[in-house]
Write a protein that holds these residues in place. Structure first.
Motif, short mmCIF file in Angstrom:
data_model
loop_
_atom_site.label_atom_id
_atom_site.label_comp_id
_atom_site.label_asym_id
_atom_site.label_seq_id
_atom_site.Cartn_x
_atom_site.Cartn_y
_atom_site.Cartn_z
N LYS A 26 4.55 -1.30 6.53
CA LYS A 26 4.42 -2.34 5.52
C LYS A 26 5.61 -3.30 5.52
O LYS A 26 5.52 -4.39 4.95
CB LYS A 26 4.22 -1.73 4.14
CG LYS A 26 5.40 -0.98 3.59
CD LYS A 26 5.08 -0.39 2.23
CE LYS A 26 6.25 0.36 1.66
NZ LYS A 26 5.93 0.93 0.35
N THR A 27 6.68 -2.95 6.20
CA THR A 27 7.84 -3.85 6.34
C THR A 27 7.43 -5.16 7.01
O THR A 27 8.01 -6.20 6.75
CB THR A 27 8.94 -3.16 7.17
OG1 THR A 27 9.29 -1.93 6.53
CG2 THR A 27 10.16 -4.02 7.33
N ASP A 30 2.97 -9.49 5.16
CA ASP A 30 3.32 -10.73 4.45
C ASP A 30 3.42 -10.43 2.95
O ASP A 30 3.24 -9.29 2.53
CB ASP A 30 2.30 -11.85 4.75
CG ASP A 30 0.89 -11.56 4.26
OD1 ASP A 30 0.70 -10.66 3.40
OD2 ASP A 30 -0.04 -12.24 4.72
N ARG A 31 3.65 -11.45 2.16
CA ARG A 31 3.86 -11.21 0.73
C ARG A 31 2.61 -10.70 0.02
O ARG A 31 2.70 -10.16 -1.08
CB ARG A 31 4.40 -12.47 0.05
CG ARG A 31 3.41 -13.59 0.00
CD ARG A 31 4.00 -14.78 -0.69
NE ARG A 31 2.98 -15.82 -0.73
CZ ARG A 31 3.21 -17.04 -1.07
NH1 ARG A 31 4.43 -17.41 -1.42
NH2 ARG A 31 2.25 -17.93 -1.08
N ASP A 32 1.44 -10.87 0.65
CA ASP A 32 0.20 -10.36 0.08
C ASP A 32 -0.13 -8.95 0.58
O ASP A 32 -1.16 -8.39 0.23
CB ASP A 32 -0.96 -11.30 0.40
CG ASP A 32 -0.78 -12.66 -0.25
OD1 ASP A 32 -0.31 -12.70 -1.41
OD2 ASP A 32 -1.10 -13.68 0.40
#
Length: 118
Positions: A26-27, A30-32
């Motif tokens: 998850k690093t 994107d922001r979503d």
């Protein structure tokens, strides 16, 4: 056979090198929360925890099989090819994962004499 030995040697050399801190998949989201699987690099795949790399390569396998309208999976072959993709990625961190998959699958098909329908 020579290619496998070369890959094994490269993998051994890489593993003997300095260790990088592993991160969660998850690093790279994107922001979503979405990971762009077509842009993910081999360095990013190699930097994730093993269970995240396993998860991602299974996802890629499903994606490719879905595109080919194939609905079966041979577990041992999938695990072996997943390992080969990860080894290839560790040896080629600048490539995209989808490029590594292409190389590994083409080598596998050539080794086995598998011809693709056009």
């Amino acid at each position: 056979m020579i290619a496998k030995k070369l890959i094994l040697c490269c993998a051994t050399a890489i593993m003997a090198g300095p260790a990088l801190a592993q991160v969660e998949l998850k690093t790279y989201a994107d922001r979503d929360g979405y990971v762009d699987v077509q842009k993910l690099t081999c360095a990013q795949l190699a930097n994730t925890f093993q269970e995240d790399a396993d998860y991602l390569t299974v996802w890629y396998s499903g994606w490719y099989n879905g595109l080919a309208k194939k609905h079966m999976m041979q577990v041992d072959r999938a695990k072996s090819l997943e390992h080969e993709v990860i080894v290839h990625c560790k040896a080629n961190p600048g490539k995209k994962v989808i490029e590594a998959i292409d190389v590994v699958f083409k080598e596998y098909r050539a080794e086995k004499g598998i011809k693709m329908k056009q």
